[in-house]
Motif scaffolding. Structure first.
Motif, PDB file in Angstrom:
ATOM      1  N   PHE A 188       0.820  -1.217   0.000  1.00 45.48           N
ATOM      2  CA  PHE A 188       0.000   0.000   0.000  1.00 45.48           C
ATOM      3  C   PHE A 188       0.854   1.267   0.000  1.00 45.48           C
ATOM      4  CE2 PHE A 188      -2.997  -2.930   2.447  1.00 45.48           C
ATOM      5  CZ  PHE A 188      -3.627  -3.357   1.296  1.00 45.48           C
ATOM      6  N   ASP A 189       1.862   1.321  -0.845  1.00 45.58           N
ATOM      7  CA  ASP A 189       2.731   2.490  -0.928  1.00 45.58           C
ATOM      8  C   ASP A 189       2.110   3.541  -1.837  1.00 45.58           C
ATOM      9  OD1 ASP A 189       4.616   1.258   0.691  1.00 45.58           O
ATOM     10  OD2 ASP A 189       5.722   0.427  -1.004  1.00 45.58           O
ATOM     11  N   GLY A 190       2.010   4.762  -1.346  1.00 46.28           N
ATOM     12  CA  GLY A 190       1.488   5.875  -2.133  1.00 46.28           C
ATOM     13  C   GLY A 190       0.060   6.206  -1.758  1.00 46.28           C
ATOM     14  N   PRO A 191      -0.321   7.465  -1.956  1.00 42.26           N
ATOM     15  CA  PRO A 191      -1.636   7.948  -1.531  1.00 42.26           C
ATOM     16  C   PRO A 191      -2.820   7.232  -2.179  1.00 42.26           C
ATOM     17  CG  PRO A 191      -0.379   9.711  -2.617  1.00 42.26           C
ATOM     18  CD  PRO A 191       0.513   8.511  -2.518  1.00 42.26           C
ATOM     19  N   ILE A 192      -2.680   6.781  -3.430  1.00 39.34           N
ATOM     20  CA  ILE A 192      -3.816   6.126  -4.090  1.00 39.34           C
ATOM     21  C   ILE A 192      -4.174   4.805  -3.413  1.00 39.34           C
ATOM     22  CG2 ILE A 192      -2.549   4.832  -5.857  1.00 39.34           C
ATOM     23  CD1 ILE A 192      -4.868   5.830  -7.800  1.00 39.34           C
ATOM     24  N   PHE A 193      -3.202   4.193  -2.717  1.00 36.03           N
ATOM     25  CA  PHE A 193      -3.437   2.910  -2.056  1.00 36.03           C
ATOM     26  C   PHE A 193      -3.919   3.055  -0.615  1.00 36.03           C
ATOM     27  CE2 PHE A 193      -0.341   1.951  -5.436  1.00 36.03           C
ATOM     28  CZ  PHE A 193      -1.091   1.028  -6.152  1.00 36.03           C
ATOM     29  N   ASN A 209      -8.399   0.074   4.430  1.00 29.30           N
ATOM     30  CA  ASN A 209      -9.710  -0.201   5.005  1.00 29.30           C
ATOM     31  C   ASN A 209     -10.203  -1.498   4.361  1.00 29.30           C
ATOM     32  OD1 ASN A 209     -12.566  -0.404   5.210  1.00 29.30           O
ATOM     33  ND2 ASN A 209     -12.706   1.790   5.629  1.00 29.30           N
ATOM     34  N   LEU A 210     -10.337  -2.537   5.173  1.00 30.64           N
ATOM     35  CA  LEU A 210     -10.645  -3.859   4.644  1.00 30.64           C
ATOM     36  C   LEU A 210     -11.953  -3.906   3.866  1.00 30.64           C
ATOM     37  CD1 LEU A 210      -9.195  -6.514   4.535  1.00 30.64           C
ATOM     38  CD2 LEU A 210     -10.307  -7.169   6.674  1.00 30.64           C
ATOM     39  N   SER A 211     -12.965  -3.172   4.317  1.00 31.05           N
ATOM     40  CA  SER A 211     -14.234  -3.194   3.580  1.00 31.05           C
ATOM     41  C   SER A 211     -14.072  -2.561   2.198  1.00 31.05           C
ATOM     42  CB  SER A 211     -15.351  -2.520   4.371  1.00 31.05           C
ATOM     43  OG  SER A 211     -15.056  -1.180   4.620  1.00 31.05           O
ATOM     44  N   TYR A 212     -13.185  -1.571   2.071  1.00 34.56           N
ATOM     45  CA  TYR A 212     -12.889  -0.966   0.766  1.00 34.56           C
ATOM     46  C   TYR A 212     -12.064  -1.938  -0.080  1.00 34.56           C
ATOM     47  CZ  TYR A 212     -11.818   2.631  -2.675  1.00 34.56           C
ATOM     48  OH  TYR A 212     -11.727   3.357  -3.840  1.00 34.56           O
ATOM     49  N   PHE A 213     -11.077  -2.572   0.552  1.00 36.53           N
ATOM     50  CA  PHE A 213     -10.185  -3.501  -0.147  1.00 36.53           C
ATOM     51  C   PHE A 213     -10.958  -4.620  -0.839  1.00 36.53           C
ATOM     52  CE2 PHE A 213      -7.659  -7.370  -0.332  1.00 36.53           C
ATOM     53  CZ  PHE A 213      -6.535  -6.929  -1.002  1.00 36.53           C
ATOM     54  N   LYS A 214     -11.985  -5.121  -0.162  1.00 38.78           N
ATOM     55  CA  LYS A 214     -12.760  -6.258  -0.678  1.00 38.78           C
ATOM     56  C   LYS A 214     -13.484  -5.935  -1.983  1.00 38.78           C
ATOM     57  CE  LYS A 214     -13.836  -8.109   3.877  1.00 38.78           C
ATOM     58  NZ  LYS A 214     -14.930  -8.439   4.808  1.00 38.78           N
ATOM     59  N   ASN A 215     -13.717  -4.669  -2.263  1.00 35.21           N
ATOM     60  CA  ASN A 215     -14.536  -4.268  -3.418  1.00 35.21           C
ATOM     61  C   ASN A 215     -13.691  -3.902  -4.635  1.00 35.21           C
ATOM     62  OD1 ASN A 215     -17.183  -4.531  -2.264  1.00 35.21           O
ATOM     63  ND2 ASN A 215     -16.609  -2.824  -0.943  1.00 35.21           N
ATOM     64  N   THR A 230      -6.316  -6.556 -14.959  1.00 37.43           N
ATOM     65  CA  THR A 230      -5.793  -6.645 -13.597  1.00 37.43           C
ATOM     66  C   THR A 230      -6.922  -6.358 -12.620  1.00 37.43           C
ATOM     67  OG1 THR A 230      -3.955  -6.047 -12.141  1.00 37.43           O
ATOM     68  CG2 THR A 230      -4.987  -4.244 -13.408  1.00 37.43           C
ATOM     69  N   ILE A 231      -6.613  -6.303 -11.324  1.00 33.66           N
ATOM     70  CA  ILE A 231      -7.638  -5.933 -10.351  1.00 33.66           C
ATOM     71  C   ILE A 231      -7.551  -4.429 -10.100  1.00 33.66           C
ATOM     72  CG2 ILE A 231      -7.953  -8.181  -9.264  1.00 33.66           C
ATOM     73  CD1 ILE A 231      -6.010  -7.359  -7.082  1.00 33.66           C
ATOM     74  N   GLU A 232      -8.725  -3.824  -9.971  1.00 35.20           N
ATOM     75  CA  GLU A 232      -8.792  -2.375  -9.816  1.00 35.20           C
ATOM     76  C   GLU A 232      -9.865  -2.021  -8.788  1.00 35.20           C
ATOM     77  OE1 GLU A 232      -8.583   0.839 -13.119  1.00 35.20           O
ATOM     78  OE2 GLU A 232     -10.711   0.502 -12.748  1.00 35.20           O
ATOM     79  N   TRP A 233      -9.625  -0.928  -8.081  1.00 36.69           N
ATOM     80  CA  TRP A 233     -10.577  -0.422  -7.104  1.00 36.69           C
ATOM     81  C   TRP A 233     -11.249   0.834  -7.635  1.00 36.69           C
ATOM     82  CZ3 TRP A 233      -6.345  -3.183  -6.076  1.00 36.69           C
ATOM     83  CH2 TRP A 233      -6.463  -4.241  -5.173  1.00 36.69           C
ATOM     84  N   GLU A 234     -12.338   1.234  -6.967  1.00 31.66           N
ATOM     85  CA  GLU A 234     -13.161   2.361  -7.401  1.00 31.66           C
ATOM     86  C   GLU A 234     -12.365   3.658  -7.577  1.00 31.66           C
ATOM     87  OE1 GLU A 234     -16.351   4.261  -4.801  1.00 31.66           O
ATOM     88  OE2 GLU A 234     -17.506   2.855  -6.018  1.00 31.66           O
ATOM     89  N   ASN A 235     -11.327   3.854  -6.763  1.00 23.95           N
ATOM     90  CA  ASN A 235     -10.535   5.085  -6.844  1.00 23.95           C
ATOM     91  C   ASN A 235      -9.476   5.045  -7.944  1.00 23.95           C
ATOM     92  OD1 ASN A 235      -8.657   3.340  -5.710  1.00 23.95           O
ATOM     93  ND2 ASN A 235      -7.925   4.811  -4.208  1.00 23.95           N
ATOM     94  N   GLY A 236      -9.420   3.951  -8.712  1.00 21.86           N
ATOM     95  CA  GLY A 236      -8.445   3.833  -9.794  1.00 21.86           C
ATOM     96  C   GLY A 236      -7.163   3.116  -9.405  1.00 21.86           C
ATOM     97  N   ALA A 237      -7.030   2.749  -8.141  1.00 22.60           N
ATOM     98  CA  ALA A 237      -5.839   2.005  -7.707  1.00 22.60           C
ATOM     99  C   ALA A 237      -5.830   0.637  -8.377  1.00 22.60           C
ATOM    100  CB  ALA A 237      -5.836   1.850  -6.189  1.00 22.60           C
ATOM    101  N   ASP A 238      -4.658   0.236  -8.842  1.00 20.34           N
ATOM    102  CA  ASP A 238      -4.490  -1.102  -9.402  1.00 20.34           C
ATOM    103  C   ASP A 238      -3.026  -1.507  -9.309  1.00 20.34           C
ATOM    104  OD1 ASP A 238      -3.154   0.228 -11.433  1.00 20.34           O
ATOM    105  OD2 ASP A 238      -4.605  -0.248 -12.985  1.00 20.34           O
ATOM    106  N   TYR A 239      -2.775  -2.753  -9.620  1.00 19.31           N
ATOM    107  CA  TYR A 239      -1.412  -3.291  -9.619  1.00 19.31           C
ATOM    108  C   TYR A 239      -1.166  -3.946 -10.966  1.00 19.31           C
ATOM    109  CZ  TYR A 239      -1.626  -2.833  -4.530  1.00 19.31           C
ATOM    110  OH  TYR A 239      -1.740  -2.349  -3.257  1.00 19.31           O
ATOM    111  N   ALA A 240       0.056  -3.862 -11.445  1.00 19.42           N
ATOM    112  CA  ALA A 240       0.416  -4.534 -12.698  1.00 19.42           C
ATOM    113  C   ALA A 240       0.280  -6.038 -12.499  1.00 19.42           C
ATOM    114  CB  ALA A 240       1.851  -4.187 -13.083  1.00 19.42           C
ATOM    115  N   PRO A 241      -0.279  -6.736 -13.484  1.00 20.56           N
ATOM    116  CA  PRO A 241      -0.402  -8.190 -13.361  1.00 20.56           C
ATOM    117  C   PRO A 241       0.940  -8.873 -13.089  1.00 20.56           C
ATOM    118  CG  PRO A 241      -1.588  -7.421 -15.301  1.00 20.56           C
ATOM    119  CD  PRO A 241      -0.835  -6.252 -14.740  1.00 20.56           C
ATOM    120  N   GLU A 242       2.008  -8.346 -13.662  1.00 17.91           N
ATOM    121  CA  GLU A 242       3.342  -8.919 -13.452  1.00 17.91           C
ATOM    122  C   GLU A 242       3.768  -8.809 -11.988  1.00 17.91           C
ATOM    123  OE1 GLU A 242       2.772  -7.641 -17.605  1.00 17.91           O
ATOM    124  OE2 GLU A 242       2.595  -6.553 -15.720  1.00 17.91           O
TER     125      GLU A 242
END
Length: 79
Positions: free
Chosen positions: A35-40, A45-51, A58-70
């Motif tokens: 969770f490095d950086g403000p977007i993460f 918050n676990l309830s946010y993480f689950k969504n 890749t996997i993405e959250w409502e705020n645009g946070a995502d991780y490279a598949p690699e």
């Protein structure tokens, strides 16, 4: 070499997600240390993480946070 993609993702527990990769591998990623950086910040918050959703290969959250598949592949353990 084909581009690595997330085909499916399932929340497990804590900050762990089961991931189905385009190369056929199924792995479990523990993102509790990723969770490095403000977007993460909201992901702590676990309830946010689950969504999350699978979007743009890749996997993405409502705020645009995502991780490279690699990255997800590299930090994951075999399921």
């Amino acid at each position: 070499m084909d581009i690595l993609k997330i085909k499916r993702a399932q929340y497990l527990d804590g900050y762990r997600v089961k991931l189905w990769f385009s190369n056929g591998d199924i792995k479990i990623a523990n993102l509790s240390e990723s969770f490095d950086g403000p977007i993460f910040e909201p992901l702590k918050n676990l309830s946010y993480f689950k969504n999350f959703t699978v979007r743009y290969n890749t996997i993405e959250w409502e705020n645009g946070a995502d991780y490279a598949p690699e990255y997800l592949y590299e930090i994951s353990e075999p399921a």
